[in-house]
Design an enzyme around this catalytic site. Sequence first.
Site, mmCIF file in Angstrom:
data_model
loop_
_atom_site.group_PDB
_atom_site.id
_atom_site.type_symbol
_atom_site.label_atom_id
_atom_site.label_comp_id
_atom_site.label_asym_id
_atom_site.label_seq_id
_atom_site.Cartn_x
_atom_site.Cartn_y
_atom_site.Cartn_z
ATOM 1 C CG HIS A 72 -2.088 -0.906 1.098
ATOM 2 N ND1 HIS A 72 -3.197 -0.827 1.915
ATOM 3 C CD2 HIS A 72 -2.336 -1.924 0.232
ATOM 4 C CE1 HIS A 72 -4.072 -1.759 1.561
ATOM 5 N NE2 HIS A 72 -3.566 -2.435 0.544
ATOM 6 C CE1 TYR A 200 -6.494 3.484 10.791
ATOM 7 C CE2 TYR A 200 -5.688 3.815 8.554
ATOM 8 C CZ TYR A 200 -5.587 3.200 9.792
ATOM 9 O OH TYR A 200 -4.573 2.300 10.017
ATOM 10 N N PRO A 292 -5.130 -0.094 18.627
ATOM 11 C CG PRO A 292 -7.017 -1.260 17.893
ATOM 12 C CD PRO A 292 -6.415 -0.636 19.105
ATOM 13 C CE LYS A 296 3.102 2.987 13.589
ATOM 14 N NZ LYS A 296 3.841 2.607 12.399
ATOM 15 C CE1 TYR A 384 -1.579 3.763 9.407
ATOM 16 C CE2 TYR A 384 -0.418 2.860 7.505
ATOM 17 C CZ TYR A 384 -1.506 2.867 8.366
ATOM 18 O OH TYR A 384 -2.509 1.957 8.166
#
Length: 389
Positions: A72, A200, A292, A296, A384
Amino acid sequence: MRTQVGIIGGGPSGLLLSQLLHLNGIETVVLERHSRDYVLGRVRAGVLEHGFADLVREAGVADRMDAEGLVHDGFDIAYNGERHRIDLKGLTGNTVIVYGQTELTKDLYEARDRMGGIVVHGAEDVAPHDVETDTPCLTYRRGGEVHRVDCDFIVGCDGFHGVSRQAIPADRLREYEKVYPMGWFGLLSETPPVSEELIYVNHERGFALCSMRSHTRSRYYVQCGADERIEQWSDDRFWTELVSRLPEDAASTIVTGPSLEKTVAPLRSYVAEPMRHGSLFLAGDAAHIVPPTGAKGLNSAGSDIFYLFQALLDHYRKDDDSGLDHYSERALARIWKAERFSWWMTRLLHHFPAEDDFDRRIQTTELDYLFSSHAAQVSLAENYVGLPY
């Protein structure tokens, strides 16, 4: 039985450390309380940082990850019905890989089998002994008999509820914890993902996440109450709630289907310091937990394994203990950055029951700033994809 490194816990952290050490001629024994089928039945994280993926390659278990994992380049944040893309590759030059933790654990087990690695399942009542000496050992019960493993070092990869952390005297352990007033209700389905990349969602009804495990298997989440139970959520209720929180383009194209698995996960931040006591070292959930939101959990465990592997390698190859002596502070420096990022993402995307008008305006402003600031997006993206080890 005699070995060099005794590892408590046969999940991905313990198996990865065992594999890396074995490849470099260092003997290990892994003790796991549950059966292999039980371990492989746990559905967990699926987003791997680029550094963690490189560590998997170094361990020689990346063939299936590289062939089947989904690379991704970015992800979307949906807010007020609009999707805002965070271009991970464009902002940092790095990507992430979506590859299920269950699949990674399977790969590690198969590698351990090929190399003749010792992984003892059904090891009950595991206990570390003499960890304040240079001659620690582990005992466990199996088949009605008590067994002993003498070793140079013990590594606790046995999770939050394991025995490893409990072996550190209470007066030498400092614990930090934050419990969030919400949970995630998750559903796994044999349906194509609604998007090629993760979405998200910050919505007035609460957070949502559209994720996946493959091109044909989807993993979806919605924010729920911290005390809610699986029995309260039928498939129909879940899909209805999820669709209500999605932007229109996703809501109109999502494919629903029967659940393969449903879970309720509480949200918590936790860190235990130090991560070393004598000959005992903690790694992964045994020492730290993150909500979550920032993906991580497994990745933070991976950074622990990186530092510990390098330190043990220096000990046995160079007679250099500086890596072992500084393991806790090096690991914790990165862990606290992961804790900060996960806390920040959680605050950014969830609705908190006790928040007031000021809190909501701050969250709105934070989102507006993120979407309008290149620097803010770089900060999000570099965290990220994974900070350097």
